[in-house]
Write an enzyme that holds these catalytic residues in place. Structure first.
Site, PDB file in Angstrom:
ATOM      1  N   LYS A 170      -6.009 -11.653  12.412  1.00 27.47           N
ATOM      2  CA  LYS A 170      -5.404 -10.282  13.166  1.00 27.47           C
ATOM      3  C   LYS A 170      -5.198 -10.406  14.300  1.00 27.47           C
ATOM      4  CE  LYS A 170      -6.985  -6.709   9.675  1.00 27.47           C
ATOM      5  NZ  LYS A 170      -5.677  -6.189   9.353  1.00 27.47           N
ATOM      6  N   ASP A 228     -17.159 -12.068   8.640  1.00 29.94           N
ATOM      7  CA  ASP A 228     -15.940 -11.793   8.387  1.00 29.94           C
ATOM      8  C   ASP A 228     -15.437 -11.120   9.571  1.00 29.94           C
ATOM      9  OD1 ASP A 228     -13.403 -10.903   7.984  1.00 29.94           O
ATOM     10  OD2 ASP A 228     -13.743 -10.196   6.076  1.00 29.94           O
ATOM     11  N   TYR A 254       0.925  -1.177   0.007  1.00 25.80           N
ATOM     12  CA  TYR A 254       0.072   0.045  -0.083  1.00 25.80           C
ATOM     13  C   TYR A 254       0.914   1.431   0.130  1.00 25.80           C
ATOM     14  CZ  TYR A 254      -4.476  -2.606   0.536  1.00 25.80           C
ATOM     15  OH  TYR A 254      -5.404  -3.383   0.366  1.00 25.80           O
ATOM     16  N   TYR A 284     -14.635  -4.659   2.655  1.00 24.67           N
ATOM     17  CA  TYR A 284     -13.052  -4.874   2.304  1.00 24.67           C
ATOM     18  C   TYR A 284     -12.891  -6.490   3.023  1.00 24.67           C
ATOM     19  CZ  TYR A 284      -8.303  -5.357   2.237  1.00 24.67           C
ATOM     20  OH  TYR A 284      -6.942  -5.783   2.009  1.00 24.67           O
TER      21      TYR A 284
HETATM   22  C1  LIG Z   1     -12.494  -7.489   7.803  1.00 28.40           C
HETATM   23  C2  LIG Z   1     -11.289  -7.897   6.970  1.00 28.40           C
HETATM   24  N1  LIG Z   1     -11.149  -9.034   6.171  1.00 28.40           N
HETATM   25  C3  LIG Z   1     -10.098  -9.359   5.563  1.00 28.40           C
HETATM   26  C4  LIG Z   1      -8.778  -8.862   5.782  1.00 28.40           C
HETATM   27  C5  LIG Z   1      -7.677  -9.255   5.219  1.00 28.40           C
HETATM   28  O1  LIG Z   1      -6.779  -9.597   6.147  1.00 28.40           O
HETATM   29  P1  LIG Z   1      -5.137  -9.868   5.853  1.00 28.40           P
HETATM   30  O2  LIG Z   1      -4.636  -8.594   5.629  1.00 28.40           O
HETATM   31  O3  LIG Z   1      -4.718 -10.351   6.832  1.00 28.40           O
HETATM   32  O4  LIG Z   1      -5.012 -10.735   4.521  1.00 28.40           O
HETATM   33  C6  LIG Z   1      -9.077  -7.425   6.477  1.00 28.40           C
HETATM   34  C7  LIG Z   1      -7.656  -6.758   6.570  1.00 28.40           C
HETATM   35  O5  LIG Z   1      -7.794  -5.583   6.920  1.00 28.40           O
HETATM   36  C8  LIG Z   1     -10.119  -7.099   7.087  1.00 28.40           C
HETATM   37  O6  LIG Z   1      -9.917  -5.923   7.717  1.00 28.40           O
END
Ligand SMILES: Cc1ncc(COP(=O)(O)O)c(C=O)c1O
Length: 421
Positions: free
Chosen positions: A264, A235, A21, A149
């Site tokens: 995370k 998610d 990024y 996202y």
């Molecule tokens: C809600 C959500 N799902 C999936 C992801 C993707 O995770 P990663 O960056 O570990 O691939 C993120 C990353 O910010 C996220 O906030």
């Protein structure tokens, strides 16, 4: 003397590293971090910064936590890694045993992977193949939310809002039906028997701009979709592990998901690991004599034992009363600070949920490439606070070990930035 010795780490970085990024043509040199100490990041000159965004929302107990470090060391001496197809190990089994009863819903199996995007890929592939294995081949459409996202791999990008992040790849992404959160639910036009799954970030859409939306609206949508046998995928990669004030954001909803994605905070921000958990019903659709109905998915580091040991350690810390109290205190302080800035003429849409607080600077539209981001970051650094706004959306999401005094320092910094911008 070698020139290596006189170059700073940031300078050496710039000759060899391509950062995520980052537009290297215009970006400031990276902050070279020498160590982490609880809520602080310490740069190579010894300057300390409060990590107010938990290092991309991963760090929940502070940096270099001695308890997590100890457990990582112990596990590294015992078993560092083993193939997870055909083998198993204690940390993976124990983590699944401990986590499953805590999850919001009737989950009975855990599938491991490495990061949030892979957790989402696994969830999507699981849902699509679930229906295929049950000979429901018509169910091939996917529902997602506007402003969502879900990650940067192709499936995850496909179910994410199309915009700056996906633009270069839009022609390669599969079609998805997007629903606008909080709008009236007139879904009669949807051919439910063609929908395989619905994926959503419950209550807070993170990278889409820390957009917060109504639990009641989402609850009703999940209710309708579940009646039509559409698999619901929460998610919780960002919202999981206490971020929203509950252990999982889905706890705010009566209707629970069939699949949940976690990463995370899972290891407290120490090592990459992800989980896609599903119900017994989903797992059963893959239990077949026909070998073609196997779930053919896996990664080299699936269920890495050191990462699982770190996740178990993080869970120990998360379940301590002091941690639960800290989440509550941050939640209350955030609510008070929102009241303080909500009517400020330069601030739009101040909001908070649990340990997440966000607002926008006035701008024609919410925009990731808004230049106010860089200015905000630099002003925050001068105050020894590390922020990384999403364009004109400024937010904080600190580690739970942040003290009341440190949190006040972050708020004070936000006020200075608001006055200055
Ligand atoms: C809600 C959500 N799902 C999936 C992801 C993707 O995770 P990663 O960056 O570990 O691939 C993120 C990353 O910010 C996220 O906030």
């Amino acid at each position: 003397m070698s020139t290596e010795l006189i170059k700073t780490l940031a300078e050496r970085d710039q000759s060899v590293i391509w950062h995520p990024y980052t537009q290297h043509k215009t970006a400031s040199p990276p902050l070279a971090i020498a160590k982490g100490e609880g809520v602080y990041l310490v740069d190579e000159r010894g300057n300390k910064y409060i990590d107010a965004i938990s290092s991309w929302w991963t760090n929940i107990h502070g940096h270099a936590h001695p308890y997590i470090a100890e457990k990582i060391y112990e596990q590294a001496r015992q078993l560092e890694h083993v193939i997870f197809a055909g083998c198993t190990h204690e940390p993976a089994v124990r983590l699944a045993e401990r986590l499953l009863p805590l999850l919001p819903g009737q989950f009975s199996k855990v599938f491991y992977s490495d990061n949030g995007s892979t957790a989402v890929e696994v969830a999507l592939k699981m849902s699509i193949q679930f229906h295929r294995n049950k000979e429901q081949r018509k169910r091939n459409k996917i529902l997602a939310l506007r402003s969502s996202y879900h990650g940067d791999t192709f499936g995850a990008m496909s179910v994410s809002e199309r915009g700056v992040f996906t633009m270069a790849f839009d022609n390669y992404l599969f079609e998805v039906i997007f629903i606008e959160p909080n709008t009236s639910l007139s879904l009669q036009h949807l051919a439910y028997d063609e929908i395989a799954c619905f994926i959503y970030e419950p209550l807070v859409q993170g990278a889409g701009g820390m957009h917060m939306y109504e639990a009641a609206w989402l609850n009703e949508l999940i209710c309708q979709l579940k009646q039509k046998e559409v698999l619901c995928i929460a998610d919780e990669v960002m919202t999981g592990f206490g971020r929203t004030g509950q252990l999982f954001a889905s706890e705010y909803l009566h209707h629970k998901p069939d699949i949940i994605c976690l990463s995370k905070g899972l290891t407290g921000g120490s090592l990459p690991l992800a989980i896609t958990a599903c119900t017994q019903n989903i797992f059963d659709a893959f239990l077949q004599d026909d070998l073609y109905k196997t779930f053919f998915h896996g990664h080299s580091y699936t269920a890495n034992p050191i990462a699982c040991a770190a996740a178990l350690a993080s869970l120990d810390l998360l379940q301590q009363e002091s941690c639960i109290d800290s989440i509550e205190s941050i939640t209350v302080s955030n609510r008070q600070f929102v009241q303080e800035i909500i009517h400020h003429p330069k601030v739009m849409n101040a909001r908070s949920l649990g340990t997440i607080l966000a607002f926008e600077f006035h701008s024609d539209k919410k925009e990731y490439l808004n230049k106010v981001k860089e200015e905000t970051m630099q002003l925050a650094l001068q105050q020894h606070v590390f922020l990384r706004p999403l364009g004109n959306t400024v937010y904080i999401m600190p580690p739970y070990c942040i003290t009341a005094e440190q949190l006040q320092q972050v708020y004070h910094t936000l006020l200075l930035i608001i006055d200055h911008i």
